[in-house]
Design an enzyme around this catalytic site. Sequence first.
Site, mmCIF file in Angstrom:
data_model
loop_
_atom_site.group_PDB
_atom_site.id
_atom_site.type_symbol
_atom_site.label_atom_id
_atom_site.label_comp_id
_atom_site.label_asym_id
_atom_site.label_seq_id
_atom_site.Cartn_x
_atom_site.Cartn_y
_atom_site.Cartn_z
ATOM 1 N N CYS A 2 0.838 -1.214 0.000
ATOM 2 C CA CYS A 2 0.000 0.000 0.000
ATOM 3 C C CYS A 2 0.870 1.260 0.000
ATOM 4 C CB CYS A 2 -0.864 0.021 1.249
ATOM 5 S SG CYS A 2 -1.885 -1.420 1.445
ATOM 6 N N ARG A 27 4.764 0.299 -6.259
ATOM 7 C CA ARG A 27 4.725 -0.559 -5.057
ATOM 8 C C ARG A 27 3.762 -1.716 -5.221
ATOM 9 N NH1 ARG A 27 6.372 2.451 -0.272
ATOM 10 N NH2 ARG A 27 4.815 1.423 1.003
ATOM 11 N N TRP A 83 -2.804 -2.401 -1.534
ATOM 12 C CA TRP A 83 -2.422 -3.783 -1.881
ATOM 13 C C TRP A 83 -3.226 -4.637 -0.906
ATOM 14 C CZ3 TRP A 83 0.211 -7.028 -5.067
ATOM 15 C CH2 TRP A 83 0.550 -8.287 -4.586
ATOM 16 N N GLU A 490 15.381 -24.777 -7.149
ATOM 17 C CA GLU A 490 15.092 -23.339 -7.053
ATOM 18 C C GLU A 490 16.372 -22.524 -7.223
ATOM 19 O OE1 GLU A 490 12.762 -21.401 -7.231
ATOM 20 O OE2 GLU A 490 13.391 -19.542 -6.269
ATOM 21 N N LYS A 612 6.545 -11.462 -15.242
ATOM 22 C CA LYS A 612 6.362 -11.690 -13.807
ATOM 23 C C LYS A 612 5.221 -12.682 -13.569
ATOM 24 C CE LYS A 612 6.881 -11.531 -9.465
ATOM 25 N NZ LYS A 612 7.990 -12.356 -8.934
HETATM 26 C C1 AGP Z 1 10.315 -17.652 -10.412
HETATM 27 O O1 AGP Z 1 11.508 -16.939 -10.168
HETATM 28 C C2 AGP Z 1 9.797 -17.368 -11.798
HETATM 29 N N1 AGP Z 1 9.603 -15.984 -11.994
HETATM 30 C C3 AGP Z 1 8.624 -18.231 -12.186
HETATM 31 O O2 AGP Z 1 9.073 -19.555 -12.206
HETATM 32 C C4 AGP Z 1 7.385 -18.179 -11.257
HETATM 33 O O3 AGP Z 1 7.679 -18.767 -10.017
HETATM 34 C C5 AGP Z 1 6.252 -18.997 -11.921
HETATM 35 O O4 AGP Z 1 5.946 -18.392 -13.151
HETATM 36 C C6 AGP Z 1 4.992 -19.102 -11.060
HETATM 37 O O5 AGP Z 1 4.435 -17.825 -10.866
HETATM 38 P P1 AGP Z 1 3.262 -17.671 -9.766
HETATM 39 O O6 AGP Z 1 3.863 -18.015 -8.453
HETATM 40 O O7 AGP Z 1 2.828 -16.238 -9.874
HETATM 41 O O8 AGP Z 1 2.172 -18.623 -10.137
#
Ligand code: AGP
Length: 617
Positions: A2, A27, A83, A490, A612
């Site tokens: 927020c 943000r 948010w 990861e 993203k």
């Molecule tokens: C993670 O670093 C990546 N940007 C990507 O694998 C991400 O975790 C995946 O696309 C899942 O996204 P979400 O958690 O928004 O579903």
Amino acid sequence: MCGIIGYIGTKQALPILLEGLRRLEYRGYDSAGVALVAPDPLGGEASGSKIFTERAAGKVSELENKFIDNNLPGLIGIGHTRWATHGAPKEENAHPHGDCENNIAVVHNGIIENYQELKNELAARGHKFRSETDTEVIAHLLEDEPKELSLEKKLMNILPRLVGTYGLAVIDKNDSKKIVVARLGSPLVIGIRGSEFFIASDPSAFISQTREVLYLDDGEVAALSPQGIEIIEKGISKNKQSELLEWSAEKIEKQGYPHFMLKEINEQPKVIEDTIRGRLEEKDGLAHLGGLKEAEEKLRKIEKIIIVGCGSALYSGKIGEYIIEEYAGIPVECEYASEFRYRKPVLDDSTAVLAVSQSGETADTLAAIREAKRKGVLTLGMVNAVGSTIARETDAGIYNHAGPEIGVASTKAFISQVAAFALITLFLGRQRQMSAVTGVRIAEELKTLPEKISQIFSQKEQIESIAEKYAKFSNFLYLGRKYNAPIALEGALKLKEISYIHAEGYPAGEMKHGPIALLDKNFPVVAIAPKDSVYEKMKSAIEEAKARQAPVLALTTEGNNEMENLADDIIYIPKTLEMLTPILSIIPLQLFAYYIAVSKGYDPDRPRNLAKSVTVE
Ligand code: AGP
């Protein structure tokens, strides 16, 4: 997260508020609003002032569209980008929030943990609530204060009732020549330009207006009026020195960090605090998860959980699989969401499908949930973005409260997911055979993690120099076992997605079934080897890698000195419960990937080819 903006001075407030909200968009938010206090145009001199409020779900531009025809008057006003943490992102939940008579308007960042109790008390006194938010209780508490009190006195009277965190700003038609602000656990800063004053959650909101700032500290209240600024702490006025900001707006959005990814890595101690805040009952080792309440009885009967997700979310799910099986005794499968939806999974009413998703909008994960719902099984969500599609389409779930994650590479959301799996395990395990002793142990250890994460940051310079040493390699093999096998995946993903270096994550036991053929002096191994139940096996894997001249970077537990004779480079992590080591072991790997990417001149926040949130298949 927020954002707050406010203005009191000699100019029309609305344009300044809207510009401030636009500057706060970075943000992350899902609704916005403004409120101004001004003489009532219809009431003439005698009627005094009025509060004028406009709010909109969605982008700030939606809010601006509301002013195309009617400009809001007034030289005093507050604004907010929300948010969502409590209540979906819709206009009714957008700030500012008012009291029953709309004599007061409040904007708030933070979480009022005891809002439900206060809301029940106020409703019993006849207050009518218009939103699902925790914030609205502040306006109604102020309404019950004696009308003749100053606004700052009213606010100081009610603040002790609030449990949680706040950065807040209030205006009041009955004390119409001021803005009053208060801070506890959520930043608030005052901007000064002669007799004009600005307030914001961070100075990027008003940096185009002034660089003279005065930061509020926790426990302080400030009253801004044409007479000046009065700072009050514990009821006593105090002086504070303003300072001149050197930063640019861009730098401020990142709070001085060069990239959002590094900012979010450093936010992780607070993210763990926020993820577990108000959810642990330490004395009995219980987790209170409001979002699972309505499914509590069904969850008591489930005999299998299928976790689905993509990317980092999937890898946190793999850790969740291990944790839930070991500590709650429920069979768990963790599936690629993109595979689950095309398989013919065997589902029945003793199965629950749990979707993990930071954005709550990932197409494959959403499709998996819809497939599960078509088969009539209980669907759960673990989501960071409140009100997102997956959050709305699952039967029950848990929000991460990690705040918006701007960097494309997931960091703080990932560890929040792992911590949330620990909470879910407590919730399910204590419904079953988990003892109170075990529950207490897990709950107590969760509370130590923020400090333990901070301890890892003290090795930042060393991690950076190790990263520069390894940046020349074109291939990496990440190895881990049990809880840290998903961390190998990861950690490799972090390196791949922001430095474009090929990296494979493998359970260490798999190395001799093929990948070991890759190893030579140009193919380093990153071995996640904390002193845990599989440490001796990890030691063997490191020795096998060294026998092939592969450089080895090992992560191990502080004090494990024997690693000095095994690995080429070592990063130490504090000791914790084996099931919680992933929350610590991923931190150095996030930094390792970040520093390598930066050393290669890449922008970790905007890696090539990546989005993203992958809302397409
Ligand atoms: C993670 O670093 C990546 N940007 C990507 O694998 C991400 O975790 C995946 O696309 C899942 O996204 P979400 O958690 O928004 O579903």
